[in-house]
Design a protein around this motif. Structure first.
Motif, PDB file in Angstrom:
ATOM      1  N   THR A   1       0.837  -1.209   0.185  1.00 36.25           N
ATOM      2  CA  THR A   1      -0.195   0.073  -0.053  1.00 36.25           C
ATOM      3  C   THR A   1       0.996   1.238   0.145  1.00 36.25           C
ATOM      4  OG1 THR A   1      -1.765  -1.150   1.087  1.00 36.25           O
ATOM      5  CG2 THR A   1      -1.849   1.172   1.329  1.00 36.25           C
TER       6      THR A   1
ATOM      7  N   LEU B   1      -7.510   2.429   0.376  1.00 27.37           N
ATOM      8  CA  LEU B   1      -6.583   3.036  -0.042  1.00 27.37           C
ATOM      9  C   LEU B   1      -6.324   2.458  -1.549  1.00 27.37           C
ATOM     10  CD1 LEU B   1      -4.125   4.065   2.771  1.00 27.37           C
ATOM     11  CD2 LEU B   1      -5.728   5.595   1.426  1.00 27.37           C
TER      12      LEU B   1
ATOM     13  N   LEU C   1      -6.523  11.339  -5.289  1.00 28.35           N
ATOM     14  CA  LEU C   1      -5.525  10.592  -4.030  1.00 28.35           C
ATOM     15  C   LEU C   1      -4.271  11.441  -4.119  1.00 28.35           C
ATOM     16  CD1 LEU C   1      -4.803   8.702  -1.807  1.00 28.35           C
ATOM     17  CD2 LEU C   1      -4.314   6.834  -3.736  1.00 28.35           C
TER      18      LEU C   1
ATOM     19  N   TRP D   1      -9.084   3.489  -3.904  1.00 25.77           N
ATOM     20  CA  TRP D   1      -9.214   4.990  -4.123  1.00 25.77           C
ATOM     21  C   TRP D   1      -8.123   5.117  -5.253  1.00 25.77           C
ATOM     22  CZ3 TRP D   1      -7.712   9.012   0.084  1.00 25.77           C
ATOM     23  CH2 TRP D   1      -8.174  10.293  -0.591  1.00 25.77           C
TER      24      TRP D   1
ATOM     25  N   LEU E   1       0.752   4.215  -2.738  1.00 23.20           N
ATOM     26  CA  LEU E   1       0.783   5.637  -2.391  1.00 23.20           C
ATOM     27  C   LEU E   1       1.864   6.379  -2.994  1.00 23.20           C
ATOM     28  CD1 LEU E   1      -0.596   5.497   1.216  1.00 23.20           C
ATOM     29  CD2 LEU E   1      -1.919   5.971  -0.938  1.00 23.20           C
TER      30      LEU E   1
END
Length: 189
Positions: free
Chosen positions: A89, A149, A160, A152, A93
Motif C-alpha cells: 500500500t 486506499l 488521491l 481509491w 501511495l
C-alpha cells in the motif's frame, strides 16, 4: 425401545454446558446427534468441531480445510501479510504521488488489494469460529484501510495524488515551523 435414541439424545443434550450448547447452535451442528460428542470437548474445540461438522455436511469441506489451515498457521500468515499489506500500500501511495502511469498503478494496486483481501478473509475465518478479540479487529481494520486506499488509487488517482501532496506539504510546514522556532531561540551561556 424405539424411544432409546431420543432418551439418549435428550440426556446428552442436558449434559452440555450452556456455552457449548450456544456454540453448537450457532455453528449449525446437530444437537440430537450423540455421535458428534460435542459435550465431551473443551469450549474452543466444541465450536471448531461443530463448525467442521456443519461444513462437512454441506459438502464444502475445502473451505473448512482452508479455514483450519488459516487458524493453525495464523502467526506465520500474519507475519507475512501485515508487512506485505503495509509495503504494497505504501508503494501504491508513492507511485500515485509521483504520478506514475495508470497501468503501473493498476498492476501494483492489484497485488496490494490481493494482500488486503487475503488478510480480511483470514480474519473472517477467526470470526466464523467465534473469536472476537482486539487483534481480529485491528487486522480487519488494517486490511480494510489498505483495501480502501488501493481502491481509491484505482478509481480516482488524481484526487488521491492531490490529497497526498497536501499531506506532504502540511508535514513540511510542521517540520519547518518546529525547526525554525528552535533555531530562533536565544542562546544561553
Amino acid at each position: 425401545m424405539a424411544n432409546a435414541p431420543l432418551v439418549f439424545g435428550i440426556s446428552w443434550f442436558l449434559e452440555m454446558s450452556a456455552i457449548d450448547l450456544f456454540s453448537a447452535v450457532l455453528s449449525g451442528a446437530s444437537l440430537l446427534d450423540p455421535a458428534s460428542d460435542l459435550g465431551a470437548m473443551p469450549l474452543g474445540m466444541v465450536h471448531s468441531a461443530a463448525m467442521h461438522s456443519a461444513i462437512a455436511h454441506s459438502g464444502i469441506t475445502s473451505f473448512g480445510a482452508v479455514g483450519d489451515f488459516s487458524r493453525t498457521h495464523c502467526l506465520a500468515i500474519c507475519a507475512v501479510l501485515v508487512p506485505a499489506n503495509l509495503l504494497a500500500t505504501l508503494q501504491t501511495l508513492i507511485f500515485v504521488g509521483l504520478g506514475r502511469p495508470r497501468s503501473t498503478i493498476r498492476l501494483i494496486t492489484s497485488f496490494a488489494s490481493l494482500y488486503a483481501a487475503v488478510m480480511i478473509l483470514h480474519v473472517v475465518t477467526w470470526f466464523v469460529v467465534g473469536v472476537v478479540m482486539l487483534p481480529t479487529f485491528v487486522l480487519s481494520g488494517l486490511g480494510a484501510l489498505c483495501l480502501g486506499l488501493n481502491l481509491w488509487a484505482i478509481a480516482q488517482p488524481h484526487r488521491l495524488s492531490g490529497f497526498l501532496h497536501r499531506l506532504v506539504d502540511w508535514g513540511h510546514s510542521l517540520i519547518d515551523n518546529r525547526f525554525l522556532s528552535a533555531s530562533s531561540l536565544p542562546e544561553q551561556s
